[in-house]
Design an enzyme around this catalytic site. Structure first.
Site, PDB file in Angstrom:
ATOM      1  CB  SER A  25      90.277  83.551   0.384  1.00 38.18           C
ATOM      2  OG  SER A  25      90.726  84.591  -0.688  1.00 38.18           O
ATOM      3  CD  GLN A  26      92.209  83.781   7.895  1.00 36.64           C
ATOM      4  OE1 GLN A  26      92.170  84.722   7.114  1.00 36.64           O
ATOM      5  NE2 GLN A  26      92.777  84.043   9.108  1.00 36.64           N
TER       6      GLN A  26
END
Ligand code: SAH
Length: 281
Positions: A131-132
């Site tokens: 994930s970012q």
């Protein structure tokens, strides 16, 4: 909940200092080796992040891991990521500290590790992504709510990065992954970091971990059309679950358990995650 008496986060110096100089001074390999795992990256960088969670039987490794080649990724690069995450609105100093402490590049294939600190999700294999950074921090901040977390559950271990960040904000972290290959990858990635308070499970996270529940916090790293009932039932009273919900259009949802039979739900912001799927593979 309050910060009073909390034992977390650990002093960050106890987490990465031992290995950081070697990682900082390591030089980039001239030969791109895309098949190299993050675990090998970790070994070559000699990073020894660890949790000093008392009562653990896992003694941190005090031995020296030989330095070979590793990407030139310094604390300054990670600091820039943390500053960016803060400028995007994440305020919790404990979460920002944990993001500074965990070497994100060690969770990504070496061929992509120069991109490890950009503001994006990245492929980790099996059509899944790490994930970012912003969303990792935001979800943990929402779940923590400035309080002390005893045990937390993550659904979707992936490469193990978010579990590592969580290990610095909660006493015990449980993380479930449904894809065997990623469960194994996370184990490999986390092993050299010697984090004693993470338990990885291979299984369908939609069922949660009733044998460990209730949890002070639950994070879903994959988006379902709704939040599985089993998971909200496994929240402790006062605990928060944070999850992306939706298909193409997804919203981050925060559910707080306010009583034995009472929950509140808040829609926070839009987001984009891989889908939550049932069963294992
Ligand atoms: N937490 C990771 C993100 C992984 S991506 C990070 O640190 O970046 C989301 C992960 O959720 C994928 O690995 C996917 O396989 C997993 N997943 C999806 N549905 C799941 C389920 N029902 N149980 C467990 N894991 C699931």
């Amino acid at each position: 909940m309050s910060d009073k008496g909390k034992r977390f986060p650990l002093p960050l110096s106890s987490v990465v200092d031992q290995g950081k100089k070697r990682a900082d001074s390591a030089v980039r390999s001239s030969t791109p080796v895309t098949a190299q795992t993050a675990a090998r990256n970790a070994a070559t960088a000699g990073v020894q992040a660890r949790s000093a969670h008392s009562g653990s039987s896992h003694a941190p490794n005090s031995g020296t891991i030989p330095q070979r080649s590793a990407p030139l990724i310094s604390d300054a690069v990670r600091k820039a990521m943390v500053d960016r995450v803060a400028s995007q609105g994440v305020k919790d100093p404990i979460v920002l500290g944990a993001m500074q402490a965990i070497p994100r590049h060690l969770f990504i294939d070496q061929g992509l590790s120069t991109q490890a600190y950009i503001d994006a999700s990245l492929p980790i294999g099996y059509h899944q992504t790490i994930s970012q950074p912003y969303i990792v921090a935001r979800m943990i901040e929402l779940m923590r709510n400035g309080g002390t977390l005893k045990n937390v559950l993550e659904i979707g271990t992936g490469c193990g990065y978010q579990a590592a960040v969580l290990s610095l904000v909660a006493k015990d972290v449980y993380s479930i992954e449904r894809i065997k290959g990623l469960h194994e990858l996370a184990k490999q990635n986390l092993r050299p970091l010697r984090i004693a308070n993470i338990r990885l499970h291979y299984g369908d996270g939609m069922l949660g971990l009733p044998q460990v529940a209730p949890f002070d916090g639950i994070i879903l790293a994959a988006a379902g059309l709704e939040v599985p009932q089993a998971l909200v039932e496994q929240l402790a009273i006062g605990g928060r679950l944070v999850a992306p919900v939706g298909a193409r259009q997804q919203m981050l949802q925060m559910i707080e358990r306010t009583g034995v039979r009472d929950w509140t739900s808040t829609t926070v912001e839009s987001c984009h995650f891989v889908p939550l799927r049932s069963g294992v593979m």
